[in-house]
Design an enzyme around this catalytic site. Structure first.
Site, short mmCIF file in Angstrom:
data_model
loop_
_atom_site.label_atom_id
_atom_site.label_comp_id
_atom_site.label_asym_id
_atom_site.label_seq_id
_atom_site.Cartn_x
_atom_site.Cartn_y
_atom_site.Cartn_z
N LYS A 14 -7.07 -1.89 19.04
CA LYS A 14 -6.04 -1.10 18.31
C LYS A 14 -6.51 -0.83 16.89
O LYS A 14 -6.53 0.31 16.43
CB LYS A 14 -4.72 -1.86 18.30
CG LYS A 14 -3.74 -1.38 17.23
CD LYS A 14 -2.40 -2.05 17.36
CE LYS A 14 -1.97 -2.97 16.26
NZ LYS A 14 -2.06 -2.56 14.88
N ASN A 15 -6.90 -1.88 16.18
CA ASN A 15 -7.19 -1.72 14.76
C ASN A 15 -8.51 -0.99 14.48
O ASN A 15 -8.76 -0.58 13.35
CB ASN A 15 -7.18 -3.08 14.06
CG ASN A 15 -5.76 -3.62 13.91
OD1 ASN A 15 -4.80 -2.92 14.23
ND2 ASN A 15 -5.63 -4.84 13.43
N CYS A 49 4.94 -3.22 10.64
CA CYS A 49 5.65 -4.47 10.87
C CYS A 49 6.17 -5.06 9.57
O CYS A 49 5.51 -4.95 8.53
CB CYS A 49 4.70 -5.48 11.51
SG CYS A 49 4.49 -5.25 13.26
N ARG A 89 3.44 -5.53 1.83
CA ARG A 89 2.48 -4.51 2.25
C ARG A 89 2.39 -3.31 1.29
O ARG A 89 2.63 -2.16 1.67
CB ARG A 89 2.79 -4.03 3.67
CG ARG A 89 2.93 -5.18 4.64
CD ARG A 89 2.79 -4.75 6.06
NE ARG A 89 1.40 -4.69 6.48
CZ ARG A 89 1.01 -4.53 7.72
NH1 ARG A 89 1.87 -4.37 8.67
NH2 ARG A 89 -0.27 -4.50 8.02
N PRO A 90 2.03 -3.57 0.04
CA PRO A 90 1.88 -2.47 -0.92
C PRO A 90 0.63 -1.63 -0.59
O PRO A 90 -0.21 -2.06 0.20
CB PRO A 90 1.70 -3.19 -2.25
CG PRO A 90 1.19 -4.54 -1.90
CD PRO A 90 1.70 -4.87 -0.53
N ASP A 106 -1.06 -0.25 -3.35
CA ASP A 106 -1.62 -0.05 -4.69
C ASP A 106 -3.15 -0.01 -4.70
O ASP A 106 -3.76 0.79 -5.43
CB ASP A 106 -1.11 -1.15 -5.64
CG ASP A 106 -1.44 -2.55 -5.13
OD1 ASP A 106 -1.19 -2.81 -3.94
OD2 ASP A 106 -1.96 -3.37 -5.89
N ASP A 126 -3.52 -12.19 12.22
CA ASP A 126 -2.89 -11.62 13.41
C ASP A 126 -2.78 -12.62 14.55
O ASP A 126 -2.05 -12.37 15.51
CB ASP A 126 -3.68 -10.38 13.89
CG ASP A 126 -3.41 -9.18 13.00
OD1 ASP A 126 -2.51 -9.25 12.15
OD2 ASP A 126 -4.11 -8.16 13.16
N ARG A 184 3.67 -1.54 20.61
CA ARG A 184 2.85 -0.89 19.59
C ARG A 184 1.39 -1.27 19.74
O ARG A 184 0.50 -0.49 19.37
CB ARG A 184 3.30 -1.36 18.19
CG ARG A 184 4.53 -0.68 17.65
CD ARG A 184 4.72 -1.03 16.20
NE ARG A 184 3.42 -1.14 15.56
CZ ARG A 184 3.13 -1.91 14.53
NH1 ARG A 184 4.05 -2.65 13.99
NH2 ARG A 184 1.91 -1.94 14.03
C1 UD1 Z 1 -5.01 -4.74 8.68
C2 UD1 Z 1 -4.61 -4.85 10.13
C3 UD1 Z 1 -3.62 -5.97 10.35
C4 UD1 Z 1 -4.16 -7.26 9.79
C5 UD1 Z 1 -4.62 -7.08 8.34
C6 UD1 Z 1 -5.31 -8.30 7.75
C7 UD1 Z 1 -4.79 -2.56 10.93
C8 UD1 Z 1 -4.08 -1.37 11.46
N1 UD1 Z 1 -4.03 -3.59 10.56
O1 UD1 Z 1 -3.81 -4.42 7.97
O2 UD1 Z 1 -3.39 -6.09 11.76
O3 UD1 Z 1 -3.16 -8.24 9.83
O4 UD1 Z 1 -5.55 -5.98 8.24
O5 UD1 Z 1 -6.39 -8.65 8.54
O6 UD1 Z 1 -6.01 -2.60 10.87
N2 UD1 Z 1 -2.65 -5.57 -0.09
C9 UD1 Z 1 -2.24 -5.24 -1.38
N3 UD1 Z 1 -2.37 -3.94 -1.78
C10 UD1 Z 1 -2.90 -2.96 -0.98
C11 UD1 Z 1 -3.32 -3.31 0.31
C12 UD1 Z 1 -3.18 -4.63 0.72
O7 UD1 Z 1 -1.76 -6.09 -2.14
O8 UD1 Z 1 -2.99 -1.82 -1.43
C13 UD1 Z 1 -2.49 -6.95 0.36
C14 UD1 Z 1 -1.49 -7.05 1.52
O9 UD1 Z 1 -0.16 -7.14 1.05
C15 UD1 Z 1 -1.93 -8.32 2.20
C16 UD1 Z 1 -3.46 -8.29 2.02
O10 UD1 Z 1 -3.71 -7.40 0.93
O11 UD1 Z 1 -1.41 -9.43 1.54
C17 UD1 Z 1 -4.22 -7.86 3.24
O12 UD1 Z 1 -3.84 -6.57 3.63
P1 UD1 Z 1 -4.83 -5.53 4.33
O13 UD1 Z 1 -6.14 -6.20 4.57
O14 UD1 Z 1 -4.82 -4.27 3.54
O15 UD1 Z 1 -4.10 -5.30 5.70
P2 UD1 Z 1 -3.89 -3.92 6.44
O16 UD1 Z 1 -5.06 -3.04 6.29
O17 UD1 Z 1 -2.53 -3.40 6.13
#
Ligand code: UD1
Length: 416
Positions: free
Chosen positions: A22-23, A116, A121-122, A124, A304, A396
């Protein structure tokens, strides 16, 4: 609304074939926007999240043909550069579309993504990185408009190795002017899969799988055929299903090296693991043992798998300690497990789980995608009948999870 009904207590035994990731599929489907040509993808899982992504691609003007796990995307005739709000809200990874549309057209409009409820999940880091690439960002009434005349390669140091931000920077930079260097990049296998696909398209990228990724912008990309890697979280989920039922199962079509942190924790819990080139066999003991684990970015233990493993530990002998370091809201499943007789408590980002012999069936809800899979595993272990509600979360991300489980001896059905 549909529910899963599980008659627990069946020992799982047999072979399960793992579906495409999926990812990895989601950013790779988005990457098909970049070449302005045809892309053929194989091993794409038929799950809600890939369906939503393809719906958005059709909305912006791509022609999409689907034949089981094969998808052909023709991105020649894209007319729209905005992502509709209702679809954007259906999943988190829609934000990756922004990088791909920007990379090709230098403009995109979208709203804050959904997904989810596992933490704040920001986005930024995504937006900060776009700015560094020379992209202007204007936020108005909940919509984010990104635009520029050209994207210029630069150095981007991520505050955290975010998977999504790393993917978005790569997608926005492959057609940029000059070189982009990402430091503290995420190292997840799904990023390597995306880069392998982009390289086949003609992109010049190096360092994927390490924390420094370099992207040398090219002027044009070509048609591509690409096979998506197997899903490492689905692999881990089925191994844990084998473990929690005292079973003996073999997962095939997987990449064992992607899930080393999971197989080593399962071994520590007392399972016998036999690893071959593309398959893993697991034989569970009569009673599993408690373990300690901490979630970390790859190659650490994946967040995950935390709720799924936490469910296995709920019936393991002794006291287990889990530290969740990635998403602050990923312990909601613990309250559901308590309804099934589990003993656990949460202190900040730490869960303390005292294993009981067996869970008891009742009504529980999916709190998120992986929390939902965790409830299925709990139901497989439990005495009596378990009803899992809010299964749209599970749909999903898991392809035919009920059919695959029934094939190896479970008794799970969907009730509309
Ligand atoms: C992806 C995966 C998800 C997995 C996660 C961590 C997909 C579709 N989803 O999610 O299944 O659980 O990686 O392995 O691939 N963060 C910020 N600012 C940002 C982006 C992230 O603070 O702009 C923080 C998030 O809140 C979290 C951490 O960074 O605490 C990790 O997030 P991230 O690695 O970005 O996860 P996703 O890409 O959303």
């Amino acid at each position: 609304m549909a529910n899963y009904i599980i008659e627990g207590g069946k020992r799982l035994e047999g072979e399960v074939k793992i579906s495409g990731s999926k990812n990895a599929s989601l950013p790779i489907i988005c990457a098909s926007i970049l070449n302005g040509k045809k892309t053929k993808l194989y091993n794409v899982p038929d799950i809600h999240d890939t369906q939503v992504t393809l719906k958005i691609l059709r909305y912006i003007g791509c022609k999409v043909k689907k034949d089981n796990d094969k998808i052909e995307i023709d991105s020649r005739y894209i007319t729209k550069k905005e992502i509709p709000e209702d679809l954007m809200h259906q999943m988190r990874s829609t934000v990756i579309l922004a990088g791909a549309i920007l990379g090709r057209f230098k403009e995109v409009t979208f709203s804050y993504p959904g997904g989810c409820d596992i933490g704040a999940r920001p986005i930024d880091l995504h937006l900060k990185s776009f700015k560094k690439l020379g992209i202007n960002i204007a936020e108005n009434y909940g919509f984010i408009r990104c635009s520029c005349d050209k994207i210029v390669g630069t150095n981007i140091d991520l505050d955290f190795p975010s998977v999504g931000a790393t993917e978005n920077i790569i997608l926005a930079s492959v057609l940029a002017e000059g070189k982009t260097v990402i430091t503290n990049a995420a190292r997840e296998p799904e990023i390597v899969d995306l880069v392998n696909m982009l390289k086949k398209m003609g992109a010049i990228i190096s360092g994927e799988g390490t924390n420094i990724i370099q992207i040398e912008g090219v002027k044009e990309l070509k048609e591509v055929k690409y096979r998506i890697m197997p899903d490492r979280i689905e692999t881990g989920t089925f191994l844990c299903a084998g473990a929690i039922t005292g079973g003996k199962i073999k997962v095939t079509n997987c990449i064992p090296e992607h899930i080393v942190p999971i197989t080593s924790k399962l071994e520590e819990a007392g399972c016998n693991i036999l690893i071959e080139k593309n398959s893993i066999e697991l034989k569970a003991p009569t009673r599993l043992k408690a373990v300690e684990l901490k979630t970390m970015p790859y190659p650490g233990f994946p967040t995950d798998m935390q709720s799924i493993f936490g469910t296995v530990l709920s019936v393991s002998k002794g006291t287990s300690v889990i530290t969740e370091n990635i998403f602050e809201n990923r312990f909601k499943y613990l309250a559901e497990l308590k309804r099934m007789g589990a003993k656990n408590k949460q202190e900040g980002n730490v869960a303390i789980i005292t294993g009981v012999r067996r869970l008891s069936g009742t009504n529980v809800k999916s709190t998120d995608l992986r929390g939902g899979a965790a409830m299925i595993l709990a139901g497989l272990n439990a005495k009596g009948t378990t009803t899992v509600t809010n299964i749209e979360y599970i749909l999903r991300g898991y392809e035919n999870i009920d059919k695959k489980l029934n094939k190896i001896g479970a008794n799970i059905r969907i009730e509309e």
